[in-house]
Design an enzyme around this catalytic site. Structure first.
Site, mmCIF file in Angstrom:
data_model
loop_
_atom_site.group_PDB
_atom_site.id
_atom_site.type_symbol
_atom_site.label_atom_id
_atom_site.label_comp_id
_atom_site.label_asym_id
_atom_site.label_seq_id
_atom_site.Cartn_x
_atom_site.Cartn_y
_atom_site.Cartn_z
ATOM 1 N N ASN A 12 4.902 41.240 50.789
ATOM 2 C CA ASN A 12 6.288 40.753 50.754
ATOM 3 C C ASN A 12 7.063 41.013 52.038
ATOM 4 O O ASN A 12 8.167 40.510 52.213
ATOM 5 C CB ASN A 12 7.036 41.396 49.587
ATOM 6 C CG ASN A 12 6.522 40.897 48.255
ATOM 7 O OD1 ASN A 12 5.948 39.802 48.183
ATOM 8 N ND2 ASN A 12 6.680 41.683 47.214
ATOM 9 N N LYS A 14 8.041 41.038 56.107
ATOM 10 C CA LYS A 14 8.044 40.031 57.167
ATOM 11 C C LYS A 14 6.933 40.286 58.160
ATOM 12 O O LYS A 14 6.617 41.442 58.450
ATOM 13 C CB LYS A 14 9.390 40.081 57.891
ATOM 14 C CG LYS A 14 9.531 39.116 59.066
ATOM 15 C CD LYS A 14 10.925 39.231 59.653
ATOM 16 C CE LYS A 14 11.029 38.591 61.032
ATOM 17 N NZ LYS A 14 11.001 37.130 60.979
ATOM 18 N N LYS A 16 3.928 37.949 58.485
ATOM 19 C CA LYS A 16 2.651 37.285 58.194
ATOM 20 C C LYS A 16 2.418 36.084 59.108
ATOM 21 O O LYS A 16 1.402 35.998 59.799
ATOM 22 C CB LYS A 16 2.613 36.858 56.718
ATOM 23 C CG LYS A 16 2.791 38.040 55.762
ATOM 24 C CD LYS A 16 2.894 37.632 54.325
ATOM 25 C CE LYS A 16 4.195 36.955 53.971
ATOM 26 N NZ LYS A 16 5.375 37.839 54.084
ATOM 27 N N THR A 17 3.384 35.186 59.110
ATOM 28 C CA THR A 17 3.229 33.986 59.940
ATOM 29 C C THR A 17 3.246 34.342 61.421
ATOM 30 O O THR A 17 2.418 33.859 62.206
ATOM 31 C CB THR A 17 4.351 32.969 59.620
ATOM 32 O OG1 THR A 17 4.197 32.542 58.266
ATOM 33 C CG2 THR A 17 4.296 31.766 60.535
ATOM 34 N N THR A 18 4.167 35.215 61.791
ATOM 35 C CA THR A 18 4.276 35.561 63.217
ATOM 36 C C THR A 18 3.030 36.298 63.708
ATOM 37 O O THR A 18 2.630 36.147 64.855
ATOM 38 C CB THR A 18 5.540 36.391 63.489
ATOM 39 O OG1 THR A 18 5.657 37.401 62.487
ATOM 40 C CG2 THR A 18 6.775 35.523 63.448
ATOM 41 N N ARG A 26 -3.228 34.602 71.534
ATOM 42 C CA ARG A 26 -4.350 35.355 72.107
ATOM 43 C C ARG A 26 -5.574 34.463 72.307
ATOM 44 O O ARG A 26 -6.196 34.460 73.364
ATOM 45 C CB ARG A 26 -4.683 36.508 71.157
ATOM 46 C CG ARG A 26 -5.877 37.324 71.574
ATOM 47 C CD ARG A 26 -6.030 38.541 70.693
ATOM 48 N NE ARG A 26 -5.022 39.539 71.011
ATOM 49 C CZ ARG A 26 -4.777 40.630 70.271
ATOM 50 N NH1 ARG A 26 -5.464 40.831 69.159
ATOM 51 N NH2 ARG A 26 -3.880 41.501 70.640
ATOM 52 N N PHE A 68 10.119 24.804 49.445
ATOM 53 C CA PHE A 68 9.520 25.742 48.504
ATOM 54 C C PHE A 68 9.548 25.174 47.088
ATOM 55 O O PHE A 68 10.512 24.544 46.682
ATOM 56 C CB PHE A 68 10.262 27.074 48.545
ATOM 57 C CG PHE A 68 10.106 27.764 49.851
ATOM 58 C CD1 PHE A 68 11.043 27.592 50.857
ATOM 59 C CD2 PHE A 68 9.010 28.565 50.092
ATOM 60 C CE1 PHE A 68 10.888 28.222 52.068
ATOM 61 C CE2 PHE A 68 8.858 29.199 51.309
ATOM 62 C CZ PHE A 68 9.799 29.022 52.307
ATOM 63 N N TRP A 70 9.882 26.447 44.148
ATOM 64 C CA TRP A 70 10.866 26.858 43.158
ATOM 65 C C TRP A 70 12.222 26.192 43.404
ATOM 66 O O TRP A 70 13.124 26.290 42.607
ATOM 67 C CB TRP A 70 10.990 28.382 43.080
ATOM 68 C CG TRP A 70 11.308 29.055 44.376
ATOM 69 C CD1 TRP A 70 12.544 29.315 44.870
ATOM 70 C CD2 TRP A 70 10.377 29.577 45.328
ATOM 71 N NE1 TRP A 70 12.440 29.953 46.077
ATOM 72 C CE2 TRP A 70 11.129 30.134 46.376
ATOM 73 C CE3 TRP A 70 8.977 29.617 45.398
ATOM 74 C CZ2 TRP A 70 10.524 30.730 47.486
ATOM 75 C CZ3 TRP A 70 8.391 30.208 46.495
ATOM 76 C CH2 TRP A 70 9.163 30.758 47.517
ATOM 77 N N GLU A 105 0.820 29.904 54.870
ATOM 78 C CA GLU A 105 1.399 29.769 53.521
ATOM 79 C C GLU A 105 0.438 29.068 52.548
ATOM 80 O O GLU A 105 0.872 28.492 51.548
ATOM 81 C CB GLU A 105 2.761 29.040 53.527
ATOM 82 C CG GLU A 105 3.707 29.355 54.679
ATOM 83 C CD GLU A 105 4.246 30.778 54.727
ATOM 84 O OE1 GLU A 105 3.979 31.535 53.786
ATOM 85 O OE2 GLU A 105 4.906 31.130 55.723
HETATM 86 P P1 ATP Z 1 7.545 35.572 59.635
HETATM 87 O O1 ATP Z 1 7.436 34.041 59.665
HETATM 88 O O2 ATP Z 1 8.832 36.027 60.205
HETATM 89 O O3 ATP Z 1 6.339 36.257 60.162
HETATM 90 P P2 ATP Z 1 6.547 35.891 56.982
HETATM 91 O O4 ATP Z 1 5.598 34.798 57.270
HETATM 92 O O5 ATP Z 1 5.973 37.249 56.766
HETATM 93 O O6 ATP Z 1 7.654 35.970 58.093
HETATM 94 P P3 ATP Z 1 7.392 34.432 54.637
HETATM 95 O O7 ATP Z 1 7.118 35.029 53.320
HETATM 96 O O8 ATP Z 1 6.552 33.294 55.083
HETATM 97 O O9 ATP Z 1 7.441 35.583 55.723
HETATM 98 O O10 ATP Z 1 8.919 34.042 54.622
HETATM 99 C C1 ATP Z 1 9.469 33.085 55.442
HETATM 100 C C2 ATP Z 1 10.910 33.434 55.766
HETATM 101 O O11 ATP Z 1 11.437 34.440 54.925
HETATM 102 C C3 ATP Z 1 11.096 33.976 57.173
HETATM 103 O O12 ATP Z 1 12.284 33.420 57.661
HETATM 104 C C4 ATP Z 1 11.226 35.450 57.019
HETATM 105 O O13 ATP Z 1 12.044 36.045 58.001
HETATM 106 C C5 ATP Z 1 11.865 35.568 55.679
HETATM 107 N N1 ATP Z 1 11.395 36.801 55.032
HETATM 108 C C6 ATP Z 1 10.212 37.381 55.194
HETATM 109 N N2 ATP Z 1 10.115 38.522 54.504
HETATM 110 C C7 ATP Z 1 11.292 38.658 53.878
HETATM 111 C C8 ATP Z 1 11.849 39.654 52.992
HETATM 112 N N3 ATP Z 1 11.135 40.716 52.634
HETATM 113 N N4 ATP Z 1 13.113 39.465 52.549
HETATM 114 C C9 ATP Z 1 13.820 38.384 52.908
HETATM 115 N N5 ATP Z 1 13.366 37.420 53.737
HETATM 116 C C10 ATP Z 1 12.129 37.555 54.211
HETATM 117 MG MG MG Z 2 5.208 32.983 56.519
#
Ligand code: ATP
Ligand code: MG
Length: 173
Positions: A12, A14, A16-18, A26, A68, A70, A105
């Site tokens: 949960n 932040k 994952k994508t970054t 890389r 999304f 939902w 995702e």
């Molecule tokens: P990022 O793209 O920044 O690496 P992520 O891929 O880990 O984030 P996702 O679950 O894909 O996160 O969520 C996408 C969006 O939700 C991003 O804008 C991210 O900043 C935000 N987000 C991620 N984690 C959280 C959290 N724990 N609470 C609220 N918003 C979040």
């Molecule tokens: Mg993501």
């Protein structure tokens, strides 16, 4: 010879994508071909989507799917888009033109029963021997975790969202 890995970034928190995009950066530096497929299109155009256009001819970047689920008002349409995106990903894997394939995702397609877990796990397990695949998304399913060579869970310790700070351009998208 490279051993193609299956990596999963879940949890949960932040990052994952970054993190997956960091791997793309890389790999590109070493002249590797990279394909990014984003299965969920957000409300905003992300910086990475804009940057991908000019970053490197070795990078193929595709944003597919819709918002999304939902928030969806048309689940049938979303499912059709997801199916279409998944078929495209299977083609990319089978064609074996990339060293690294990022399925951003992808976990949600299983989570919302848009594509069966079995179908996804089967396609990932049959990837070319030297291809790395990265899957991101919350709630990664058990079979996916079992199949993976590398799993990292992003744990939320703190997130600015909890203090009322909304997503910001250049940091969150
Ligand atoms: P990022 O793209 O920044 O690496 P992520 O891929 O880990 O984030 P996702 O679950 O894909 O996160 O969520 C996408 C969006 O939700 C991003 O804008 C991210 O900043 C935000 N987000 C991620 N984690 C959280 C959290 N724990 N609470 C609220 N918003 C979040
Ligand atoms: Mg993501």
């Amino acid at each position: 010879m490279t051993k193609g890995l299956l990596a999963v970034f879940t949890g949960n928190g932040k990052g994952k994508t970054t993190s997956a995009l960091g791997l793309a950066f890389r790999a590109l530096g070493h002249g590797h071909k990279v394909c990014v497929i984003q299965f969920i299109k957000g409300n905003w155009i992300s910086g990475e989507q804009i940057m991908a256009k000019s970053l490197s001819p070795l990078l193929d970047f595709h944003v597919m799917g819709k918002g999304f689920t939902w928030q969806s008002d048309n689940l049938a349409e979303d499912t059709a888009l997801a199916q279409n995106a998944w078929n495209f990903a299977v083609q990319v894997i089978e064609q074996n033109q990339h060293h690294l394939v990022i399925l951003d995702e992808l976990t949600y397609l299983i989570r919302y029963n848009m594509i069966s877990e079995q179908e996804i796990v089967q396609a990932l397990s049959r990837r070319p021997a030297e291809m790395h695949i990265v899957v991101t998304g919350r709630h990664a399913s058990n079979e996916l975790l079992e199949l993976a060579d590398l799993v990292t869970e992003m744990v939320e310790i703190k997130h600015p969202y909890a203090s009322g700070i909304a997503a910001q351009k250049g940091f969150d998208f």
